[in-house]
Design a protein around this motif. Structure first.
Motif, PDB file in Angstrom:
ATOM      1  N   ALA A   1     -24.006  27.728  49.970  1.00  0.00           N
ATOM      2  CA  ALA A   1     -23.779  28.884  49.091  1.00  0.00           C
ATOM      3  C   ALA A   1     -23.018  28.473  47.828  1.00  0.00           C
ATOM      4  O   ALA A   1     -23.305  28.958  46.733  1.00  0.00           O
ATOM      5  CB  ALA A   1     -23.011  29.965  49.863  1.00  0.00           C
ATOM      6  N   THR A   2     -22.048  27.564  47.991  1.00  0.00           N
ATOM      7  CA  THR A   2     -21.217  27.171  46.850  1.00  0.00           C
ATOM      8  C   THR A   2     -22.036  26.410  45.807  1.00  0.00           C
ATOM      9  O   THR A   2     -21.994  26.729  44.611  1.00  0.00           O
ATOM     10  CB  THR A   2     -20.046  26.281  47.331  1.00  0.00           C
ATOM     11  N   ILE A   3     -22.757  25.402  46.252  1.00  0.00           N
ATOM     12  CA  ILE A   3     -23.513  24.588  45.290  1.00  0.00           C
ATOM     13  C   ILE A   3     -24.582  25.439  44.599  1.00  0.00           C
ATOM     14  O   ILE A   3     -24.773  25.356  43.376  1.00  0.00           O
ATOM     15  CB  ILE A   3     -24.156  23.368  46.000  1.00  0.00           C
ATOM     16  N   ASN A   4     -25.257  26.288  45.379  1.00  0.00           N
ATOM     17  CA  ASN A   4     -26.291  27.130  44.758  1.00  0.00           C
ATOM     18  C   ASN A   4     -25.692  28.104  43.743  1.00  0.00           C
ATOM     19  O   ASN A   4     -26.257  28.337  42.678  1.00  0.00           O
ATOM     20  CB  ASN A   4     -27.062  27.891  45.844  1.00  0.00           C
TER      21      ASN A   4
ATOM     22  N   ASN B   1     -16.008  25.486  48.445  1.00  0.00           N
ATOM     23  CA  ASN B   1     -15.126  26.578  47.999  1.00  0.00           C
ATOM     24  C   ASN B   1     -14.014  26.864  49.009  1.00  0.00           C
ATOM     25  O   ASN B   1     -13.651  28.004  49.267  1.00  0.00           O
ATOM     26  CB  ASN B   1     -15.931  27.860  47.738  1.00  0.00           C
ATOM     27  N   GLY B   2     -13.480  25.819  49.576  1.00  0.00           N
ATOM     28  CA  GLY B   2     -12.340  25.985  50.482  1.00  0.00           C
ATOM     29  C   GLY B   2     -12.699  25.761  51.934  1.00  0.00           C
ATOM     30  O   GLY B   2     -11.814  25.541  52.763  1.00  0.00           O
ATOM     31  N   TYR B   3     -13.968  25.848  52.276  1.00  0.00           N
ATOM     32  CA  TYR B   3     -14.367  25.524  53.652  1.00  0.00           C
ATOM     33  C   TYR B   3     -14.430  24.007  53.779  1.00  0.00           C
ATOM     34  O   TYR B   3     -14.819  23.313  52.859  1.00  0.00           O
ATOM     35  CB  TYR B   3     -15.690  26.211  54.004  1.00  0.00           C
ATOM     36  N   ASN B   4     -14.074  23.533  54.952  1.00  0.00           N
ATOM     37  CA  ASN B   4     -13.585  22.182  55.106  1.00  0.00           C
ATOM     38  C   ASN B   4     -14.669  21.163  55.435  1.00  0.00           C
ATOM     39  O   ASN B   4     -15.073  21.036  56.578  1.00  0.00           O
ATOM     40  CB  ASN B   4     -12.519  22.225  56.223  1.00  0.00           C
ATOM     41  N   PHE B   5     -15.154  20.477  54.384  1.00  0.00           N
ATOM     42  CA  PHE B   5     -15.965  19.296  54.649  1.00  0.00           C
ATOM     43  C   PHE B   5     -16.018  18.408  53.416  1.00  0.00           C
ATOM     44  O   PHE B   5     -15.636  18.807  52.320  1.00  0.00           O
ATOM     45  CB  PHE B   5     -17.369  19.648  55.152  1.00  0.00           C
TER      46      PHE B   5
ATOM     47  N   ASP C   1     -20.330  35.674  48.291  1.00  0.00           N
ATOM     48  CA  ASP C   1     -21.557  34.968  48.681  1.00  0.00           C
ATOM     49  C   ASP C   1     -21.247  33.849  49.682  1.00  0.00           C
ATOM     50  O   ASP C   1     -21.975  33.647  50.658  1.00  0.00           O
ATOM     51  CB  ASP C   1     -22.246  34.379  47.443  1.00  0.00           C
ATOM     52  N   VAL C   2     -20.165  33.140  49.426  1.00  0.00           N
ATOM     53  CA  VAL C   2     -19.801  32.034  50.320  1.00  0.00           C
ATOM     54  C   VAL C   2     -19.315  32.580  51.658  1.00  0.00           C
ATOM     55  O   VAL C   2     -19.772  32.135  52.726  1.00  0.00           O
ATOM     56  CB  VAL C   2     -18.709  31.150  49.669  1.00  0.00           C
ATOM     57  N   ASP C   3     -18.408  33.550  51.591  1.00  0.00           N
ATOM     58  CA  ASP C   3     -17.870  34.094  52.847  1.00  0.00           C
ATOM     59  C   ASP C   3     -18.950  34.789  53.660  1.00  0.00           C
ATOM     60  O   ASP C   3     -18.943  34.755  54.905  1.00  0.00           O
ATOM     61  CB  ASP C   3     -16.713  35.055  52.555  1.00  0.00           C
TER      62      ASP C   3
ATOM     63  N   VAL D   1     -13.207  26.788  43.684  1.00  0.00           N
ATOM     64  CA  VAL D   1     -14.001  26.534  42.478  1.00  0.00           C
ATOM     65  C   VAL D   1     -14.737  27.793  42.009  1.00  0.00           C
ATOM     66  O   VAL D   1     -14.964  27.975  40.823  1.00  0.00           O
ATOM     67  CB  VAL D   1     -14.973  25.344  42.722  1.00  0.00           C
ATOM     68  N   LEU D   2     -15.063  28.673  42.951  1.00  0.00           N
ATOM     69  CA  LEU D   2     -15.752  29.918  42.575  1.00  0.00           C
ATOM     70  C   LEU D   2     -14.809  31.105  42.503  1.00  0.00           C
ATOM     71  O   LEU D   2     -15.140  32.126  41.898  1.00  0.00           O
ATOM     72  CB  LEU D   2     -16.849  30.234  43.618  1.00  0.00           C
TER      73      LEU D   2
END
Lengths: 421, 256
Positions: free
Chosen positions: A308-311, A270-274, A80-82, A73-74
């Motif tokens: 990180a993704t939502i923010n 953003n691709g990390y699994n949950f 930032d996410v990684d 999505v990003l």
């Protein structure tokens, strides 16, 4: 003319896979699901992914409009996410107790998603759609669920049609089905099964594969909401695919109603699994009483990614950005199509649109056009909705339109009778 | 998982109906046919019926006429009675053609054995190209007709067939046979006439792929992914029909 892709290494690897993996690549990422036609036009494996792009094993680059079927999505490998994930991994990931960022993640969802009073975490979208049904049954003491024909809720036995391989009548015995946007039919079914319906589950709008997608009719959701409230039915929204692409506050908020349960996955990390099931206070006890867990469900790295993704989506106004860019792209594609004598039908929401060439009635021209786009570095699939992400730039859209134009000209050249019958 | 009525339709149209193709493809079968025409009617009480005509020059033909008006008429009390006869566990009730019983015990029996020879091949024949060619063509017919009958009659697939829109599926084998499946208001019919334009296409690379698929040596997903089967057109029709094809095994294994 643009250079078209070759897939030698992909094919060699796939030949190895066929010997040791059922169907080589199974499920929605595989070439056999009807969304990669002909299969020979598509690469089979990724070698790296960054931002709006991935590269296949043969080094061909693609602008990726499938976005891993939603999770991207990003942009792939968002720094930032990684970065947040790397920091968490240095501390640990899967342990005997959860890390406290699980609480941070739940608080962020409760603060972000308009309807949410709590959040329960799992791994896949299907984990939380199944949990939603269990929670509704636990809360109401009823056993039946109303589903909408054509909606996809995962791969658990209850989500399939009777007659599919591996499915028994008992697996789907408590499912009832209505047509999308048909409130009268839903109301009649509720009357017919008064006091038996635990849950009405649906996606926020109708986005099945192969057919034009449909938005909710005016007041549809408001009428459904009232019907469910009046009859003690839990209203569960499967926002696994749409979640955070239409509205950071949830797709029920986007369409002006409040769900009882909301299922999220895909864009959450953003691709990390949950995945997450969010709900209202009245259902908190029921969910707590359902024994539901998994070995990796409380791992910390995906929560770091989710925070990180939502923010970042909030900071970017990501939903608005993806819808704006989606509109720009789809309007451009329609103009290019018309210029070459094709009518490109666009439906659904711009951030995750569905498209179909409507000059023929058997989708063959569309399949040919999509194949020509893929071979030139624009990754679409034939009959699934596409996805935007926040990393797709105006230059990417312009490149896409150039590829689309050449692909249309190739299809027009190969099918003169179809365009000038 | 098995429905007796569906099984009877498969046995009648997918297996006995395949005698028409057998007598076209197999010279030995053709040599068994009588010089003077004999017609046989199969009549299942509260079930389907079939009329076949056997003659040396014209081969075996499926007749449109009533099964009751044929030279020999075999009646079955129920679909279960008919299925038991097909499994060799029951005898038909002969209501007409007592003077032609020798045709049943001789020619017809030999033709049935010949059909079984191709549909249930023994390992020693699998390296014979001509045998494989005939075997695959006959198996393809039986499988596709069986899938169509499952779509029409098996109550467990109603959710799948009910979701299918009308259309024609062209099933072709490069350099080989072709069959068309027509879907109209959730009912399936199979013809050997392919129209110029279908709603969905499934093309097998060769007869070997068909044989591998029907014998379970390769699955449909792998065959599609490795380009041994090419799909095109309105895929939900193929997807639905593929689920019917998958169930064929349940029924045909039961018959063996």
């Amino acid at each position: 003319m643009m250079k078209t892709n070759q897939y030698g290494l992909s094919e060699q690897t796939f030949a190895r896979a066929l010997k040791v993996i059922p169907a080589g690549v199974y499920g929605h990422l595989g070439p056999s699901g009807g969304c990669a036609i002909p299969a020979s036009a598509y690469p089979k494996y990724v070698s790296k992914a960054k931002g709006a792009y991935f590269w296949d094993l043969d080094g061909n680059r693609y602008i990726d409009y499938m976005c891993a079927y939603g999770p991207n999505v990003l942009g792939y490998c968002d720094p930032d996410v990684d970065g947040a994930v790397s920091t968490q991994l240095a501390l640990g990931d899967c342990a005997t107790l959860p890390f406290s960022n699980m609480v941070d993640m739940a608080e962020l969802l409760v603060d972000t998603v308009a309807m949410a009073d709590w959040a329960f975490f799992a791994k896949n979208g299907g984990d939380v759609t199944s949990l939603a049904l269990m929670a509704a049954k636990a809360a109401t003491g009823r056993k039946k669920t109303i589903l909408v024909k054509g909606n996809y809720h995962g791969v658990a036995p209850w989500t399939h049609k009777m007659g599919a391989p591996g499915i028994t009548p008992e697996d789907v015995a408590n499912n009832l089905y209505v047509e999308w946007n048909n409130f009268a039919q839903l109301k009649a079914l509720v009357e017919q099964h008064k006091g038996e319906i635990a849950c009405f589950m649906s996606t926020p709008y109708w986005h099945p594969a192969f057919v034009d997608n449909q938005l909710p009719a005016p007041d549809y959701w408001q009428k459904v909401r009232k019907l469910c409230t009046d009859n003690g039915i839990v209203l569960a929204i499967d926002d696994v695919r749409c979640g955070f692409r239409l509205d950071i506050k949830g797709s029920d908020h986007h369409y002006g109603f409040k769900a009882d349960l909301m299922c999220f996955c895909k864009a959450l990390g953003n691709g990390y699994n949950f995945s997450a099931l969010c709900g209202i206070d009245a259902l908190k006890d029921a969910v707590a009483n359902v024994f539901y867990t998994g070995s990796y469900w409380l791992s910390a790295a995906p929560f770091a990614a989710g925070l990180a993704t939502i923010n970042k989506l909030k900071k970017l106004a990501g939903a608005e950005l993806m819808n704006r860019q989606g509109s720009k792209l789809t309007h451009g594609l329609q103009e290019v199509a018309e210029h070459h004598g094709f009518k490109l039908q666009i439906s659904g929401e711009p951030a995750m649109w569905f498209m179909r060439i409507s000059n023929d009635d058997n989708l063959v021209l569309h399949q040919q056009w999509v194949a020509e786009c893929v071979k030139r570095g624009v990754f679409f699939t034939n009959h699934h909705n596409l996805f935007m992400n926040c990393a797709i730039s105006d230059d990417d859209i312009n490149f896409t339109l150039d590829v689309a134009a050449e692909a249309f000209s190739v299809v027009a050249h190969n099918n003169p009778a179809s365009l000038n019958p | 998982m098995m429905d007796a009525e569906t099984s009877a339709y498969i046995n009648l149209y997918g297996l006995l109906g395949n005698l028409v193709n057998l007598c076209q493809l197999d010279s030995e079968a053709k040599s068994l046919l009588p010089k003077k025409a004999v017609s046989v009617g199969f009549v299942i009480y509260k079930g389907p019926s079939l009329a076949l005509r056997f003659e040396a020059t014209s081969g075996c033909q499926r007749l449109d006429a009533s099964a009751l008006s044929q030279n020999i008429v075999l009646v079955f009390r129920s679909v279960r009675h008919f299925n038991a006869m097909m499994s060799g566990k029951a005898m038909p009730i002969i209501v007409k053609g007592f003077t032609k019983l020798r045709f049943l015990t001789g020619t017809f029996s030999h033709l049935s054995q010949r059909l079984e020879h191709f549909l249930k091949p023994q390992p020693q024949y699998l390296n014979d190209n001509q045998f494989n060619d005939i075997s695959t063509r006959l198996t393809l017919f039986t499988a596709v007709v069986a899938a169509a009958q499952i779509g029409n009659h098996d109550p467990e697939v109603k959710a799948i067939t009910g979701a299918l829109s009308d259309g024609n599926i062209a099933l072709t084998v490069k350099g080989g046979p072709s069959l068309e499946v027509q879907v109209r208001t959730h009912q399936f019919t199979v013809t050997e006439q392919i129209k110029d334009r279908a709603n969905a296409y499934m093309e097998f690379a060769d007869l070997g792929t068909v044989g591998d698929l029907l014998a379970g040596r390769i699955d449909a997903f792998s065959a599609i992914a490795s380009n041994k089967i090419q799909l095109a057109g309105f895929i939900p029709l193929l997807d639905g029909f593929d689920k019917l094809l998958f169930r064929v095994n349940y029924y045909l294994k039961q018959e063996s």
